[in-house]
Design a protein around this motif. Structure first.
Motif, PDB file in Angstrom:
ATOM      1  N   CYS A  61       0.838  -1.197   0.000  1.00 30.71           N
ATOM      2  CA  CYS A  61       0.000   0.000   0.000  1.00 30.71           C
ATOM      3  C   CYS A  61       0.881   1.258   0.000  1.00 30.71           C
ATOM      4  O   CYS A  61       1.538   1.553   0.995  1.00 30.71           O
ATOM      5  N   PHE A  62       0.932   1.973  -1.115  1.00 30.02           N
ATOM      6  CA  PHE A  62       1.738   3.196  -1.150  1.00 30.02           C
ATOM      7  C   PHE A  62       1.021   4.305  -0.386  1.00 30.02           C
ATOM      8  O   PHE A  62      -0.141   4.599  -0.660  1.00 30.02           O
ATOM      9  N   VAL A  63       1.714   4.914   0.562  1.00 31.49           N
ATOM     10  CA  VAL A  63       1.087   5.934   1.396  1.00 31.49           C
ATOM     11  C   VAL A  63       1.446   7.340   0.912  1.00 31.49           C
ATOM     12  O   VAL A  63       0.569   8.165   0.674  1.00 31.49           O
ATOM     13  N   GLY A  64       2.700   7.641   0.756  1.00 31.95           N
ATOM     14  CA  GLY A  64       3.049   8.986   0.312  1.00 31.95           C
ATOM     15  C   GLY A  64       4.536   9.203   0.198  1.00 31.95           C
ATOM     16  O   GLY A  64       5.340   8.344   0.552  1.00 31.95           O
ATOM     17  N   LEU A  98       7.007  15.489  -9.303  1.00 31.99           N
ATOM     18  CA  LEU A  98       6.716  14.466  -8.283  1.00 31.99           C
ATOM     19  C   LEU A  98       5.732  15.005  -7.249  1.00 31.99           C
ATOM     20  O   LEU A  98       4.816  14.295  -6.817  1.00 31.99           O
ATOM     21  N   LYS A  99       5.899  16.266  -6.900  1.00 35.38           N
ATOM     22  CA  LYS A  99       4.979  16.869  -5.930  1.00 35.38           C
ATOM     23  C   LYS A  99       3.550  16.830  -6.489  1.00 35.38           C
ATOM     24  O   LYS A  99       2.602  16.438  -5.796  1.00 35.38           O
ATOM     25  N   ALA A 100       3.396  17.224  -7.751  1.00 35.48           N
ATOM     26  CA  ALA A 100       2.052  17.244  -8.355  1.00 35.48           C
ATOM     27  C   ALA A 100       1.487  15.830  -8.438  1.00 35.48           C
ATOM     28  O   ALA A 100       0.319  15.582  -8.105  1.00 35.48           O
ATOM     29  N   PHE A 101       2.316  14.885  -8.851  1.00 33.21           N
ATOM     30  CA  PHE A 101       1.853  13.504  -9.013  1.00 33.21           C
ATOM     31  C   PHE A 101       1.384  12.917  -7.672  1.00 33.21           C
ATOM     32  O   PHE A 101       0.281  12.371  -7.565  1.00 33.21           O
ATOM     33  N   SER A 111       0.774  14.537  -4.793  1.00 33.15           N
ATOM     34  CA  SER A 111      -0.262  15.321  -4.105  1.00 33.15           C
ATOM     35  C   SER A 111      -1.649  14.965  -4.640  1.00 33.15           C
ATOM     36  O   SER A 111      -2.636  14.997  -3.911  1.00 33.15           O
ATOM     37  N   ALA A 112      -1.726  14.654  -5.922  1.00 33.15           N
ATOM     38  CA  ALA A 112      -3.028  14.419  -6.550  1.00 33.15           C
ATOM     39  C   ALA A 112      -3.712  13.164  -6.007  1.00 33.15           C
ATOM     40  O   ALA A 112      -4.900  13.184  -5.686  1.00 33.15           O
ATOM     41  N   GLU A 113      -2.976  12.079  -5.890  1.00 35.12           N
ATOM     42  CA  GLU A 113      -3.640  10.821  -5.523  1.00 35.12           C
ATOM     43  C   GLU A 113      -3.204  10.230  -4.196  1.00 35.12           C
ATOM     44  O   GLU A 113      -3.863   9.357  -3.658  1.00 35.12           O
ATOM     45  N   PHE A 114      -2.040  10.680  -3.724  1.00 30.33           N
ATOM     46  CA  PHE A 114      -1.523  10.092  -2.478  1.00 30.33           C
ATOM     47  C   PHE A 114      -1.267  11.235  -1.502  1.00 30.33           C
ATOM     48  O   PHE A 114      -2.166  11.985  -1.202  1.00 30.33           O
ATOM     49  N   ARG A 115      -0.049  11.335  -1.012  1.00 30.33           N
ATOM     50  CA  ARG A 115       0.343  12.441  -0.141  1.00 30.33           C
ATOM     51  C   ARG A 115       1.745  12.880  -0.515  1.00 30.33           C
ATOM     52  O   ARG A 115       2.588  12.042  -0.865  1.00 30.33           O
ATOM     53  N   PHE A 116       2.001  14.155  -0.384  1.00 30.17           N
ATOM     54  CA  PHE A 116       3.354  14.677  -0.561  1.00 30.17           C
ATOM     55  C   PHE A 116       3.603  15.645   0.573  1.00 30.17           C
ATOM     56  O   PHE A 116       2.843  16.595   0.746  1.00 30.17           O
ATOM     57  N   TYR A 117       4.615  15.396   1.370  1.00 25.75           N
ATOM     58  CA  TYR A 117       4.924  16.254   2.505  1.00 25.75           C
ATOM     59  C   TYR A 117       6.338  16.809   2.402  1.00 25.75           C
ATOM     60  O   TYR A 117       7.266  16.052   2.101  1.00 25.75           O
ATOM     61  N   ASN A 118       6.482  18.090   2.654  1.00 27.62           N
ATOM     62  CA  ASN A 118       7.813  18.656   2.833  1.00 27.62           C
ATOM     63  C   ASN A 118       8.153  18.581   4.308  1.00 27.62           C
ATOM     64  O   ASN A 118       7.374  19.039   5.150  1.00 27.62           O
ATOM     65  N   CYS A 166       0.689  11.441   9.589  1.00 33.66           N
ATOM     66  CA  CYS A 166      -0.300  12.293   8.902  1.00 33.66           C
ATOM     67  C   CYS A 166      -0.645  11.729   7.529  1.00 33.66           C
ATOM     68  O   CYS A 166      -1.809  11.703   7.146  1.00 33.66           O
ATOM     69  N   THR A 167       0.363  11.295   6.800  1.00 33.74           N
ATOM     70  CA  THR A 167       0.117  10.796   5.442  1.00 33.74           C
ATOM     71  C   THR A 167      -0.849   9.634   5.491  1.00 33.74           C
ATOM     72  O   THR A 167      -1.625   9.410   4.576  1.00 33.74           O
ATOM     73  N   CYS A 168      -0.798   8.940   6.612  1.00 38.31           N
ATOM     74  CA  CYS A 168      -1.592   7.724   6.745  1.00 38.31           C
ATOM     75  C   CYS A 168      -3.089   7.992   6.752  1.00 38.31           C
ATOM     76  O   CYS A 168      -3.892   7.116   6.502  1.00 38.31           O
ATOM     77  N   ARG A 169      -3.474   9.245   7.003  1.00 36.04           N
ATOM     78  CA  ARG A 169      -4.910   9.537   7.083  1.00 36.04           C
ATOM     79  C   ARG A 169      -5.594   9.515   5.730  1.00 36.04           C
ATOM     80  O   ARG A 169      -6.799   9.476   5.640  1.00 36.04           O
ATOM     81  N   LYS A 170      -4.795   9.656   4.666  1.00 40.20           N
ATOM     82  CA  LYS A 170      -5.419   9.581   3.344  1.00 40.20           C
ATOM     83  C   LYS A 170      -4.747   8.419   2.604  1.00 40.20           C
ATOM     84  O   LYS A 170      -3.635   8.547   2.122  1.00 40.20           O
ATOM     85  N   LEU A 171      -5.408   7.321   2.590  1.00 42.00           N
ATOM     86  CA  LEU A 171      -4.789   6.146   1.989  1.00 42.00           C
ATOM     87  C   LEU A 171      -5.577   5.656   0.803  1.00 42.00           C
ATOM     88  O   LEU A 171      -6.795   5.750   0.763  1.00 42.00           O
ATOM     89  N   VAL A 172      -4.871   5.147  -0.162  1.00 44.35           N
ATOM     90  CA  VAL A 172      -5.543   4.512  -1.290  1.00 44.35           C
ATOM     91  C   VAL A 172      -5.565   3.017  -0.979  1.00 44.35           C
ATOM     92  O   VAL A 172      -4.531   2.391  -0.886  1.00 44.35           O
TER      93      VAL A 172
END
Ligand code: AP5
Length: 220
Positions: free
Chosen positions: A129-132, A178-181, A183-190, A210-216
């Motif tokens: 499961c890819f998270v971010g 990469l940020k756009a890709f 951010s659109a479907e997974f998570r991208f954090y700085n 935090c990334t874990c809250r939005k999972l595919v």
């Protein structure tokens, strides 16, 4: 003795039972490897570094890896299909060898859009499961300080000023894509990568939670 995971054990549950995977991105010297190893040690994650894997394959005399040695020394990204093939093989080997692992950190992979798309297909196929993606942000001055210091101790062939500049430029070049890709479907954090290792570690695990809250969910 292996310690119990401290912070990230809930992620596996949130990933619907699938193994969670994170990608660490960042300029050279931003701390991807250092933080990947810490998370592996403390949270029972697997750590897969694309750069370490390539260097190991070169040492083992793998002809395809040996052929890109000069490119690596010059700080250029090597062929996508080579890296993708190596990552896939190593991922499968790591999963076989670590059935109790709580997750995986991909350090330095993906580094461009093509690799990002391939990664998602690869992980789906392997039921991971890819998270971010977490990008470690470090000022250029500090990058040079860290890497020139490492050059004196470890003598890594690509830790020279020309190669470091090239690697920073590669990272900048692919950053927005990469940020756009992600951010659109997974998570991208700085994540702020300045400060001592423990401070950065705290920020990293916080971002991972935090990334874990939005999972595919791969089960869909
Ligand atoms: P790779 O090995 O991944 O190198 P890199 O991206 O240039 O990153 P580094 O390993 O230099 O730095 P890092 O961010 O991991 O920082 P680290 O924790 O080591 O890739 C090498 C080459 O392989 C590429 O240029 C390319 O040719 C090829 N390659 C790799 N992946 C590829 C891909 N996906 N596609 C195509 N080609 C690919 O720390 C650096 C230093 O700083 C250490 O000495 C560390 O002790 C120190 N440090 C870390 N954190 C701190 C801190 N908080 N405070 C002070 N010092 C710190």
């Amino acid at each position: 003795m292996v310690s119990s995971p401290k912070y990230l054990s809930s992620i596996t549950t949130n990933c619907c039972g699938f193994m969670p995977a994170y990608a660490y991105y960042g300029a050279p010297g931003s701390g991807k490897g250092t933080q990947g190893l810490l998370v592996a040690e403390r949270e029972r994650f697997m750590h897969l570094s694309a750069g370490d894997l390539l260097r190991r394959k070169i040492q083992e005399g793998d002809p395809a890896a040996v052929a890109v040695k000069e490119q690596m020394i010059n700080g250029e990204l090597v062929d996508d299909s080579l890296v993708q093939g190596l990552i896939r093989g190593e991922l499968i080997a790591l999963m076989d060898a670590n059935p109790d692992a709580k997750g995986i950190v991909l350090d330095g992979f993906p580094r461009n859009l093509s690799q990002a798309r391939t990664l998602i297909d690869m992980l789906t196929e392997l039921s991971i499961c890819f998270v971010g993606m977490l990008n470690l942000d470090v000022a250029e001055e500090e990058i040079f300080r860290r890497l020139l210091e490492r050059a004196e101790i470890e003598h890594r062939a690509d830790d020279n000023e020309v190669s470091i500049r090239k690697r920073i430029a590669e990272w900048r070049h692919n950053y927005e894509d990469l940020k756009a890709f992600f951010s659109a479907e997974f998570r991208f954090y700085n994540v702020d990568g300045l400060g001592d290792r423990e401070e950065v570690y705290e920020r990293i695990v916080k971002a991972m939670r935090c990334t874990c809250r939005k999972l595919v969910s791969l089960s869909k």
